[in-house]
Design an enzyme around this catalytic site. Structure first.
Site, short mmCIF file in Angstrom:
data_model
loop_
_atom_site.label_atom_id
_atom_site.label_comp_id
_atom_site.label_asym_id
_atom_site.label_seq_id
_atom_site.Cartn_x
_atom_site.Cartn_y
_atom_site.Cartn_z
N CYS A 55 -10.06 0.40 -0.49
CA CYS A 55 -10.17 1.07 0.77
C CYS A 55 -10.97 2.21 0.76
CB CYS A 55 -8.82 1.17 1.62
SG CYS A 55 -9.11 1.26 3.29
N HIS B 81 -5.50 -4.06 0.78
CA HIS B 81 -4.85 -3.07 -0.03
C HIS B 81 -3.48 -3.83 -0.87
CE1 HIS B 81 -5.60 0.63 1.67
NE2 HIS B 81 -5.75 0.05 2.97
N GLU C 204 -1.75 -2.79 -3.32
CA GLU C 204 -0.50 -1.99 -3.44
C GLU C 204 0.42 -2.36 -2.33
OE1 GLU C 204 -3.30 -0.83 -2.36
OE2 GLU C 204 -2.82 0.92 -0.96
#
Lengths: 85, 204, 660
Positions: free
Chosen positions: B86, B178, B180
Site C-alpha cells: 500500500c 494488504h 497482513e
C-alpha cells in the site's frame, strides 16, 4: 537578503485520465454551459523564499518543484509568477 | 531469517505486519526512516499507512529518507527481498525503485473492500484500503521483467488492472492489497499466507 | 452592548457569576467565563441528571470510562460534533474523530476502533448528498490516516435532519489498568503543552456549540483537522504516558488550554499559574484570550515532575515524533487560576467559581400514552419499507472507511451489523455497535434502542457489558425538550440498573435547532459486548433450503442462555434480532447478503424491535417455531410474493443511485 514569493501550479500530464477534471466537464455539459471543454486539475503552492538574488532563488524553486512537488512520470509544474516583496 | 519493518512517521500498519512476519517464521525488527544499516536483513518491508500524512502526494516525502538510500544500496547486493504494501508500494514507486506511479482512484474516494486478485495462476481475495491506488505506467514494455498481480474486477481504474508488481531480477514486490490483514486475525481467511509463502520461496 | 452580552452570556448567568465572585469580572475573565460557563463545557442544563446511572467504578469521572477485561481496561466514549458539521461538514467530521480519539488517548489507552452514528436528511434533498459526501470524506480522511479502523456504524435518513445532520462518533481504546494516567494534577508540577501550534482556528467553539444555529454562524468557530500530526501525537502520548514522571494528562478539546488546565487543577485540588507568552503559537499577533480559548486541534496537556530529568525524557520523545511542545506554567498549592502574559497578571480566579457553573433545573412532564394505530395491509407495509431511504445498503459510506487497519478486525460492516474485534492482549473478542431509534414517546425510543442493542449483541454471541451515550436534543430552554430529555434519562437509568449495565461515559448535545426546526430527541447508545468463548462466534453462510425458526423470547436472560447454547454447539447458522423494519426487514437484509430469498408464514411481519429472535439452521431445532425456509429467487410471506432480484437491486443500489 531578499524575499521572493513564487506561485507554482502542478498538474497531471494531459495524457493521463484526470477523474476530477472529468467531473467538472460532465457537470458543465449537463448544465448546458459548454460541451466542448477539457479540464485538468492540480495543486497550487505559494513559496516564500529568502535569498541573495533571483537567479539563486529560481534555481532552488525549480529543484523543489521538480523533486518534491511533482513526480515527473505523471505530473508537470509551472511557475506562474514571482514577486520580490 | 531476519526481517525489518520500517516505521516511517505516519506508517500505521506496522504492528500487524510484524505479527504476520513472525507467524511466517521471520524474526522481526522495527526500524525507523533514519536507519542506514540494513546488513542484517534478508527481508525489508515498507508497511501501509500515511507516511508524512500523504501530504503533497502519497509516498512523496518518504522517498527522501535515509533508509531509502540504504535500500537502493541493498538492492545492488542482490541478497534480499523488498516488500512494499500500500503506502510502501507508493513509496517504492515514488523513489523509482519500482516503475510506475499511483494516482488518485478513479472514483476519487477511499476504497476499502475485498478484491479478487490474479497472481501466478491463482485467484484469491485480499482487502484493499487506499485513496491513491490507480497504477499508471507510460509504457507497458517497461514491465517485461516484472510479474504482475492483477485485479479481476478493477476497483480503482488502474492501468492494465495492475494491483501489484514483482521485479523478479531484484526481488522487489509492490502491492496495493494488504496480505497482513488476512493472516493473523481470527475468522479472517488466511490468503495473506500466499504472499508470505511466495516471499519465503523466493528467499530460499 | 456589553462584552459579556457579545460573548453570549445571559444577564441571568452574568449575575450568578458576579454573586459567586463577589465582584465584577474583568474583560479577560469574561472571556474565560463565556467558555467555561457555556452549555458545551459546563453541561449546565444536564449535569444534575446525568450522573446517577448504574456504575461499577469504571473511571466515569475521567475523559472516558471503561469496562474491565482481565488486567486490561477498554475505554470508550461517544461524542457529538453536530454544530461544526452543519456549517463545515468536512472539517467538522474530521475534528469530531480527532476529539473523541483524544478523550481515549488522554488516559493512555491505545485507540483501536472507531464507529459512528450519522443522521442525514432525506436522500431526495440536494443538501443531504453534500452532507453525506463531505462528512464521509472527513471521517475517511481522518480516521484512516491516524490508523484506527472504523469497524461499524449506523446511518439514518430522515427529513427532520434536512438542515442539521447529526454526527456522533465513538472511539475505543485499550490499556493495562496499571498504566492508566488520570487527569488530576499534583502540586508543584510543570504544565506542558504538546502538539500543534495554538492558532485562531476554532475560536469560541464552545459558546458556538451552545446556541441555536443561524445563517450567520461563522466558520471561524470550526477547527481544522491535521491527521498526520494526530498520528504522531497518538504515538508520542502512548510513549510519554509510560514515563513515571508524568503525573496527569488531559486532552485539549472545547475551550482548549483554559478548560484542560483548569479542570486538571480543580480535580487535583491545586492551583495553576500560566504564562501565556510561553505557548507556541501559529501567529505572533494572537491575543491572550485567544490563546486561552483557541480550539486548535492536535494538542495535549501534561503535568510533569519539575526536574531536569523529567523534561529531558519528555523532550526526547517529542523530538522523535517531530512534535513541538512548551512548558507553559506550573501547579502549586492553593485553589486559584492565575494567568500572566509577559509578567502582567491577567486574572486570579477561584477554580471553584470557574469550574462550577450555575446548574439549571429541568421540567419533567409525565408521558401520555398516545399510540397511533396504523391500519395498513402487509402488502402496503412492504412497499413502504422498500421505498424508505433507510432500507438500503450503506456500502457507499462504509467502503470509504478503513475497517481493518491494526489487524484486529474479525468482522466489520462489510459482513456484520456489529463490529467484532479480537483483542490479542486478553485473548477475547469484543462486539461494538451503536444505535438510535425514534418514537413519539422518548422513553419508548430509549427502551427500543437499549433492548435491540442488547439482543443484537446476543444474536452474535456477545454479552452487553457497557454503554456510552450521546444525547442529541434541541434547545434546552424549551419545556418539551426539557421533559423529553429527562424522560429519556430516566428510562436509560431504569434499564441500566435493571440489567446492571454500567453507563461508563456520555455526551450531551443541546441546541440542535436551526431556523426554528428542532431535531427529534436522538439518544444514541454505543454498546460494547464481550465474548470470551471463541466457539460462540460463528462464520457460516446461509444456503437454500435452510429452515427459518422463531425463538419466543419470554425471558431475556433465559433466551440469552438458549442462544449461546445453540451457537456454541453449532446448531444454528445465524441468529437474527429484529430491528426497524420488523421480522421481514431483518430477515431480508440477511438473506439478500447471500443473494437468497425466503418463504415464511407467521404474524406481526412489520412490528418494529420485537423481542423474539429469528434462527436460521440446516438442522431441526427442538422447541422453536418453524416458520419457513430460505429459497432462491422469491420473497414470500402469507400469499404475498415479490421477485428477489428486484428487491435486491433496490436494497444494494438505492444509495449509490441517489448519490449520483
Amino acid at each position: 537578503m531578499k524575499i521572493f514569493v513564487y506561485k507554482i501550479i502542478t498538474k497531471l500530464k494531459e495524457e493521463i485520465k484526470n477523474p476530477q477534471g472529468e467531473v467538472v466537464e460532465n457537470i458543465a455539459r449537463r448544465l448546458l454551459i459548454s460541451s466542448n471543454l477539457k479540464v485538468n486539475t492540480g495543486k497550487f503552492y505559494e513559496i516564500k523564499i529568502f535569498d541573495e538574488n533571483k537567479f539563486e532563488a529560481d534555481k532552488k524553486i525549480k529543484r523543489i518543484s521538480k523533486e518534491i512537488l511533482t513526480n515527473p512520470l505523471v505530473e508537470t509544474f509551472e511557475i506562474v509568477s514571482v514577486k520580490e516583496v | 531469517m531476519k526481517a525489518c519493518v520500517i516505521n516511517f512517521l505516519g506508517s500505521n500498519c506496522v504492528d500487524e505486519t510484524k505479527d504476520s512476519l513472525l507467524k511466517s517464521g521471520f524474526s522481526v525488527d522495527i526500524i525507523n526512516q533514519n536507519e542506514t544499516n540494513l546488513d542484517d536483513y534478508k527481508l525489508i518491508v515498507l508497511p501501509g499507512g500515511f507516511s508524512w500524512g500523504d501530504y503533497v502526494s502519497c509516498g512523496r516525502i518518504a522517498k527522501f529518507s535515509p533508509v531509502i538510500s540504504a535500500i537502493k544500496e541493498k538492492i545492488k547486493q542482490r541478497n534480499s527481498f523488498i516488500l512494499g504494501v500500500c503506502n510502501g508500494f507508493q513509496i517504492l514507486c515514488e523513489a523509482n525503485i519500482l516503475y510506475g506511479a499511483l494516482l488518485e482512484n478513479e472514483n476519487q474516494k477511499f476504497i476499502s473492500k475485498d478484491v479478487d486478485l490474479i497472481f501466478k495462476d491463482k485467484i484469491f481475495k485480499l482487502p484493499i484500503a487506499h485513496h491513491q491506488g490507480r497504477y499508471y505506467i507510460d509504457d507497458i514494455n517497461k514491465l517485461k521483467d516484472y510479474d504482475l498481480i492483477k485485479y479481476q474486477n478493477n476497483p480503482n481504474g488502474s492501468y492494465y488492472d495492475i494491483a501489484g508488481l514483482y521485479d523478479r531480477k531484484n526481488k522487489i514486490l509492490g502491492l496495493m492489497p494488504h496480505p497482513e490483514r488476512n493472516y493473523i486475525t481470527p475468522f479472517k481467511c488466511e490468503n495473506g499466507k500466499i504472499i508470505f509463502d511466495f516471499i519465503k520461496e523466493e528467499l530460499r | 452592548m456589553k462584552l459579556y452580552q457579545k460573548l453570549n452570556i445571559s444577564d441571568f448567568l452574568y449575575q450568578k457569576i458576579v454573586e459567586k465572585l463577589k465582584r465584577e469580572p474583568n474583560d479577560f475573565e469574561i472571556y474565560l467565563f463565556s467558555a467555561m460557563h457555556s452549555e458545551h463545557c459546563g453541561y449546565m442544563h444536564s449535569k444534575k441528571y446525568i450522573n446517577d446511572f448504574y456504575k461499577e467504578n469504571n473511571y466515569e469521572n475521567e475523559n472516558s470510562g471503561c469496562i474491565r477485561l482481565k488486567d486490561y481496561c477498554i475505554f470508550f466514549k461517544m461524542e457529538s460534533h453536530n454544530h461544526p458539521c452543519a456549517i463545515e461538514p468536512y472539517q467538522g467530521s474530521m475534528t469530531g474523530i480527532g476529539g473523541i480519539v483524544r478523550d481515549i488517548l488522554s488516559l493512555g489507552a491505545k485507540p483501536i476502533a472507531l464507529s459512528n452514528s450519522l443522521k442525514f436528511g432525506s436522500l431526495d434533498e440536494l443538501k443531504t448528498k453534500y452532507y453525506i459526501d463531505e462528512i464521509t470524506r472527513g471521517i475517511s480522511d481522518y480516521g484512516n490516516s491516524i490508523g484506527v479502523p472504523t469497524i461499524t456504524g449506523e446511518t439514518i435518513f430522515d427529513k427532520r435532519f434536512n438542515n442539521l445532520p447529526i454526527v456522533n462518533v465513538l472511539a475505543l481504546g485499550i490499556i493495562k489498568e496499571e498504566d492508566i494516567k488520570l487527569s488530576s494534577a499534583k502540586e508543584d508540577n510543570l504544565i506542558v503543552l504538546l502538539g500543534s501550534k495554538t492558532g485562531v482556528d476554532g475560536l469560541n467553539g464552545a459558546s458556538f456549540a451552545s446556541g441555536v444555529l443561524d445563517e450567520n454562524s461563522n466558520r471561524q468557530s470550526v477547527q481544522i483537522g491535521d491527521p498526520y500530526t494526530k498520528k504522531r501525537l497518538i504515538d508520542a502520548v502512548l510513549e510519554i504516558n509510560k514515563l513515571k514522571e508524568i503525573t496527569a494528562c488531559q486532552d485539549l478539546g472545547a475551550s482548549g488550554i483554559l478548560s484542560s488546565t483548569s479542570e486538571m487543577a480543580y480535580k487535583g485540588k491545586c492551583a495553576v499559574e500560566l504564562h501565556l507568552e510561553k505557548v507556541h503559537t501559529q501567529i505572533d499577533s494572537i491575543k491572550p484570550e485567544e490563546i486561552m480559548l483557541s480550539e486548535s486541534q492536535e494538542r495535549m496537556a501534561f503535568t510533569i515532575e519539575n526536574s531536569a530529568c523529567a523534561i529531558e525524557k519528555f523532550d526526547k520523545i517529542a523530538k522523535k515524533y517531530e512534535l513541538d511542545y512548551s512548558i507553559i506554567g506550573k501547579t502549586k498549592k492553593g485553589n486559584t487560576y492565575e494567568i500572566y502574559y509577559n509578567d502582567k497578571q491577567l486574572c486570579t480566579l477561584d477554580l471553584g467559581v470557574l469550574c462550577e457553573p450555575y446548574l439549571f433545573d429541568l421540567e419533567k412532564k409525565e408521558i401520555k400514552n398516545t399510540q397511533i394505530k396504523i391500519n395498513k395491509s402487509n402488502f402496503d407495509l412492504f412497499k413502504d419499507m422498500i421505498n424508505d431511504d433507510n432500507f438500503s445498503s450503506k456500502e457507499f459510506i462504509y467502503s470509504q472507511f478503513d475497517q481493518e487497519v491494526q489487524g484486529r478486525t474479525s468482522f466489520s460492516q462489510k459482513e456484520n451489523s456489529i463490529g467484532i474485534l479480537y483483542l490479542k492482549e486478553t485473548e477475547s473478542f469484543i462486539g461494538l455497535l451503536n444505535q438510535t431509534t425514534f418514537d413519539m414517546n422518548p422513553k419508548k425510543a430509549v427502551y427500543n434502542t437499549f433492548m435491540s442493542s442488547y439482543r443484537k449483541l446476543i444474536s452474535y454471541g456477545f454479552e452487553l457489558k457497557g454503554i456510552t451515550n450521546c444525547l442529541n436534543f434541541a434547545n434546552p430552554e424549551n419545556l418539551t425538550v426539557q421533559s423529553d430529555f429527562r424522560n429519556s434519562i430516566d428510562e436509560l437509568k431504569r434499564l441500566s440498573f435493571l440489567y446492571k449495565i454500567p453507563i461508563v461515559s456520555g455526551n450531551v448535545s443541546f441546541y440542535n435547532e436551526i431556523k426554528n426546526e428542532k431535531i427529534p430527541p436522538a439518544v444514541t447508545l454505543g454498546c460494547i459486548g464481550v465474548c470470551e468463548n471463541k466457539n460462540r462466534i460463528i462464520k457460516s453462510k446461509i444456503d437454500k433450503n435452510d429452515k427459518i425458526y422463531i425463538l419466543k423470547n419470554e425471558d431475556e436472560i433465559k433466551s440469552k442462555e438458549i442462544i449461546f447454547n445453540l451457537l456454541e454447539n453449532k446448531k444454528v447458522k445465524k441468529v437474527i434480532s429484529i430491528g426497524q423494519f420488523g421480522l421481514i426487514g431483518s430477515l431480508l437484509k440477511e438473506t439478500l447478503f447471500y443473494n437468497l430469498g425466503f418463504r415464511i408464514n407467521y404474524q406481526n411481519y412489520f412490528e418494529q424491535y420485537q423481542k423474539d429472535y429469528i434462527l436460521i439452521a440446516d438442522k431441526k431445532l427442538e422447541n422453536m417455531i418453524l416458520v419457513g425456509e430460505v429459497i432462491d429467487d422469491k420473497i414470500i410471506f402469507d400469499d404475498i410474493e415479490f421477485e428477489k432480484e428486484k428487491i435486491k437491486n433496490i436494497y444494494f443500489n438505492k444509495l449509490i443511485e441517489k448519490m449520483k
